[in-house]
Motif scaffolding. Structure first.
Motif, PDB file in Angstrom:
ATOM      1  N   LEU A   1      39.574  40.279  49.281  1.00 12.25           N
ATOM      2  CA  LEU A   1      38.218  40.549  48.318  1.00 12.25           C
ATOM      3  C   LEU A   1      38.067  41.937  48.371  1.00 12.25           C
ATOM      4  CD1 LEU A   1      36.755  37.218  49.940  1.00 12.25           C
ATOM      5  CD2 LEU A   1      37.738  37.448  47.708  1.00 12.25           C
ATOM      6  N   PHE A   2      38.365  42.662  47.103  1.00  9.91           N
ATOM      7  CA  PHE A   2      38.407  43.856  47.068  1.00  9.91           C
ATOM      8  C   PHE A   2      37.111  44.570  45.890  1.00  9.91           C
ATOM      9  CE2 PHE A   2      40.289  47.934  45.621  1.00  9.91           C
ATOM     10  CZ  PHE A   2      40.948  48.357  46.642  1.00  9.91           C
ATOM     11  N   SER A   3      36.110  45.193  46.682  1.00 11.43           N
ATOM     12  CA  SER A   3      35.280  45.834  46.011  1.00 11.43           C
ATOM     13  C   SER A   3      35.432  47.443  45.771  1.00 11.43           C
ATOM     14  CB  SER A   3      33.846  45.760  46.798  1.00 11.43           C
ATOM     15  OG  SER A   3      33.953  46.580  48.007  1.00 11.43           O
TER      16      SER A   3
ATOM     17  N   ALA B   1      53.976  41.756  46.301  1.00 16.35           N
ATOM     18  CA  ALA B   1      52.554  42.188  45.754  1.00 16.35           C
ATOM     19  C   ALA B   1      51.657  41.603  46.973  1.00 16.35           C
ATOM     20  CB  ALA B   1      52.525  41.180  44.441  1.00 16.35           C
ATOM     21  N   ILE B   2      50.396  42.355  46.602  1.00 19.15           N
ATOM     22  CA  ILE B   2      49.191  42.046  47.136  1.00 19.15           C
ATOM     23  C   ILE B   2      48.089  41.896  46.132  1.00 19.15           C
ATOM     24  CG2 ILE B   2      47.407  42.873  48.649  1.00 19.15           C
ATOM     25  CD1 ILE B   2      49.366  44.069  50.309  1.00 19.15           C
ATOM     26  N   ASP B   3      47.460  40.856  45.800  1.00 17.21           N
ATOM     27  CA  ASP B   3      46.383  40.754  45.061  1.00 17.21           C
ATOM     28  C   ASP B   3      44.901  41.390  45.466  1.00 17.21           C
ATOM     29  OD1 ASP B   3      48.187  39.745  43.322  1.00 17.21           O
ATOM     30  OD2 ASP B   3      47.433  37.358  43.569  1.00 17.21           O
ATOM     31  N   LEU B   4      44.518  42.140  44.738  1.00 15.81           N
ATOM     32  CA  LEU B   4      42.971  42.904  45.004  1.00 15.81           C
ATOM     33  C   LEU B   4      42.063  42.331  44.013  1.00 15.81           C
ATOM     34  CD1 LEU B   4      44.188  46.627  44.991  1.00 15.81           C
ATOM     35  CD2 LEU B   4      44.181  45.140  47.063  1.00 15.81           C
ATOM     36  N   LEU B   5      41.296  41.338  44.472  1.00 13.17           N
ATOM     37  CA  LEU B   5      40.309  40.624  43.685  1.00 13.17           C
ATOM     38  C   LEU B   5      38.852  41.312  43.506  1.00 13.17           C
ATOM     39  CD1 LEU B   5      41.249  37.340  45.337  1.00 13.17           C
ATOM     40  CD2 LEU B   5      42.103  37.961  43.127  1.00 13.17           C
ATOM     41  N   ASN B   6      38.862  41.582  42.261  1.00  9.01           N
ATOM     42  CA  ASN B   6      37.589  42.482  41.875  1.00  9.01           C
ATOM     43  C   ASN B   6      36.939  41.948  41.145  1.00  9.01           C
ATOM     44  OD1 ASN B   6      36.252  44.768  40.128  1.00  9.01           O
ATOM     45  ND2 ASN B   6      36.502  45.568  42.229  1.00  9.01           N
ATOM     46  N   VAL B   7      35.595  41.247  41.265  1.00  7.41           N
ATOM     47  CA  VAL B   7      34.692  40.596  40.448  1.00  7.41           C
ATOM     48  C   VAL B   7      33.753  41.212  39.956  1.00  7.41           C
ATOM     49  CG1 VAL B   7      33.320  39.553  42.337  1.00  7.41           C
ATOM     50  CG2 VAL B   7      33.791  38.100  40.343  1.00  7.41           C
TER      51      VAL B   7
ATOM     52  N   LEU C   1      41.836  38.072  52.764  1.00  3.55           N
ATOM     53  CA  LEU C   1      41.316  38.910  53.834  1.00  3.55           C
ATOM     54  C   LEU C   1      39.918  39.518  53.146  1.00  3.55           C
ATOM     55  CD1 LEU C   1      44.231  41.297  54.886  1.00  3.55           C
ATOM     56  CD2 LEU C   1      43.537  38.902  55.749  1.00  3.55           C
ATOM     57  N   SER C   2      38.906  39.568  54.384  1.00  2.00           N
ATOM     58  CA  SER C   2      37.602  39.847  54.125  1.00  2.00           C
ATOM     59  C   SER C   2      37.116  41.034  54.878  1.00  2.00           C
ATOM     60  CB  SER C   2      36.513  38.837  54.126  1.00  2.00           C
ATOM     61  OG  SER C   2      35.419  39.079  54.163  1.00  2.00           O
TER      62      SER C   2
END
Length: 621
Positions: A315-317, A338-344, A481-482
């Protein structure tokens, strides 16, 4: 991560209809948490072999396959009649091999306990096993020979567990009694009401033929409490970490403040506080403790999709906490994976309107000064501008800045920066569903935070391909991951600054202790319910009990030094860790609440007057 659901049902006809509706609803909701397998197991309660059934215990488990070589179904049922519902992860305390399922390993340990004739006090031995576990959990365990049901959450409350319990009656407790991983809004008056099970101990139901004889709690107690002090319960469990170090730093222990002539009120990347010998040791120990926590949380995730699919998302800010987690995860995953960087980011009409008004006023001022593009021939205002988009929220901008540094220090890693863009209409359409998932919490702030996490965890967005084009992408990562827990322990909130201004180091220490004491009640259950709604599991490396123990022991000024300005003094040790990991510019990022970074807060003009602790109304339900 799993969905667990348990009930004890009596034969009262006046509650049967509401119970049936409630159970059917909860079974469907829990199935979302565990798409890999679902099973039900029942146990009849009877006075003796010839009496008719007067009560029924029902166990339902939904499994998300994250441990072991194959899917292990639950409820776990032993030959002795013991039953375990397990929603957790054992990272330490009990050995779980790379190819084993931790729920099955725990059940085997509990069965050995039941069969050991040398054990005189089963409850004490059972609590001893549970107290050893390092990792998040919620569970229900039926011990057949004693006719007891144990249940509870880990001491930090990292997994959700809700209950419905009726009032105490003479000789026991009224039925039905329900435990569930997830619930529904209190506005659903046709269903039985639910509340969060406190993470203050392990609970025990003594079962009799017609229901529940008693409900007891075996509390967690701090290791610093004198064991001679009489406790409220015969049985207790010792917390795996102590209280926050209350030592006030002396003048010779503190680092030198900035020179008086160096005045600024926010961070400059090139300005770094002096690093004392104590701080050097703390930085090294922090990297070791946090790195071990990350390693345990990413190393054994089974691959269930395609070989190129990311198994881990973050969970990537772009903030300090998630950036350090990304760098450490890179060290413990195979190269090239790969690693996913989830940016909302959310379309926020109110913010867009305010931005448009600001730009119009700025243009008006320029025209008044004769400096508009049409009148300015210097070429300064004719420079190409970055494209403006309604999803360029603060966390999107910070996210791309941090991504560039990640790619610099880890060029071999395939970083999928996933732009999760949420139109206003979609956010509005999902509002009611998200409000259901946060129940029994129901404030404006809870909803704003939950909306960001729900859409981020869903993982539907866009990434840039090799031609730098935006293409649709859906994250397959089941583990997210958080960075939650960093701000609470390292003084990242503005209230820590206020306490330091008001009451110096003593006030700051008290505020840090308060944050640790209440962390289970503030957000962890809510976040678990939100993220798991997509069949994903949140893991919190900063809340590994070994990390919590390390930070609790650490002298306060080595964690947070609020003599320094914003972006320097708060979470000071983590800023030094970030520099040690290779991040120069991003080490000066400061805390921005997710609802403001993603712009889920106050999305309409009606929301302008809302306050965070206000209960969300029925409108839009």
């Amino acid at each position: 991560m799993c969905g667990i659901l348990f009930s004890i049902q009596g034969q009262r006809t006046d509650s049967q209809e509401a119970y049936a509706r409630t159970w059917a609803t909860l079974q469907e909701l829990n199935s979302r948490r565990g798409p890999s397998a679902q099973d039900v197991y029942t146990v009849s309660l009877a006075q003796d072999e010839i009496s008719s059934r007067v009560g029924l215990m029902t166990f339902y488990g939904a499994v998300l396959h994250l441990r072991g070589d194959f899917v292990t179904r639950q409820p776990h049922v032993s030959e002795t009649g013991n039953v375990l519902l397990w929603n957790g992860e054992i990272f330490d305390g009990i050995f779980v091999g790379h190819h084993q399922n931790d729920g099955r390993v725990l059940m085997d340990q509990l069965d050995k306990l039941s069969l050991d004739k040398g054990i005189k006090d089963h409850t004490s031995a059972f609590l001893g096993i549970m107290a050893k576990i390092e990792g998040p959990y919620a569970f229900v365990y039926y011990h057949a020979s004693s006719n007891r049901v144990y249940f509870g959450r880990d001491c930090l409350g990292r997994r959700s567990l809700l209950w419905h319990k009726e009032q105490q009656i003479e000789g026991g407790m009224d039925l039905p009694f329900i435990l569930t991983s997830v619930g529904y809004s209190s506005f659903k008056s046709d269903l039985l009401p639910l509340d969060e099970v406190p993470a203050d101990g392990i609970y025990c139901l003594s079962i009799q033929s017609n229901g529940i004889k008693s409900l007891d709690r075996y509390p967690w107690i701090p290791s610093t409490i004198d064991q001679r002090v009489e406790q409220e319960s015969l049985y207790t469990m010792q917390l795996p970490f102590g209280r926050v170090n209350s030592t006030i730093p002396s003048e010779d222990q503190l680092s030198e403040p900035f020179p008086e002539n160096l005045k600024f009120d926010q961070a400059h990347p090139e300005v770094v506080p002096p690093v004392t010998e104590d701080m050097k040791r703390a930085i090294s120990d922090m990297i070791e403790a946090l790195g071990d926590s990350v390693r345990r949380r990413v190393q054994d995730i089974p691959r269930t999709g395609m070989i190129h699919d990311a198994r881990v998302g973050i969970l990537f800010s772009g903030g300090l906490d998630c950036l350090c987690l990304a760098a450490l995860a890179d060290k413990f995953l195979p190269e090239g994976e790969a690693i996913d960087l989830l940016n909302v980011g959310f379309e926020n009409p109110r913010s867009e309107k305010a931005r448009a008004m600001e730009e119009a006023l700025a243009l008006k001022r320029l025209k008044k000064q004769g400096l508009s593009n049409s009148n300015n021939h210097t070429g300064e205002n004719n420079k190409p501008k970055a494209p403006s988009t309604k999803y360029n929220v603060p966390d999107r901008i910070t996210g791309y800045e941090s991504l560039s540094e990640l790619r610099r220090i880890a060029p071999h890693r395939h970083w999928n920066f996933v732009e999760v863009n949420i139109p206003f209409e979609e956010a509005t359409a999902k509002r009611s569903e998200i409000l259901e998932r946060i129940a029994p919490l129901e404030t404006v702030m809870d909803l704003s935070i939950a909306m960001a996490f729900w859409f981020a965890a869903r993982g539907i967005g866009y990434i840039k391909n090799e031609q730098d084009e935006m293409v649709p992408y859906t994250s397959q990562a089941k583990v997210l991951l958080s960075g939650l827990g960093a701000d609470e322990q390292l003084g990242g909130y503005s209230r820590h600054k206020e306490q330091f201004k008001t009451a110096s180091w003593e006030g700051l220490i008290q505020e840090l202790q308060l944050d640790l004491d209440r962390i289970s009640t503030r957000n962890l259950g809510r976040d678990d319910r939100i993220i798991s709604d997509h069949g994903k599991e949140a893991r919190y490396p900063f809340l590994c009990t070994n990390v919590v123990q390390f930070l609790s022991d650490l002298r306060v000024d080595l964690k947070v030094d609020l003599r320094y300005p914003r972006g320097v003094g708060e979470k000071i040790i983590l800023r030094h860790v970030a520099r040690e990991l290779g991040f120069d510019r991003s080490s000066s990022h400061w805390k921005r609440a997710v609802q403001f970074g993603a712009r889920t807060a106050k999305m309409t003009e009606n929301g302008r007057s809302e306050i965070g602790q206000q209960v969300v109304g029925r409108e839009g339900q």
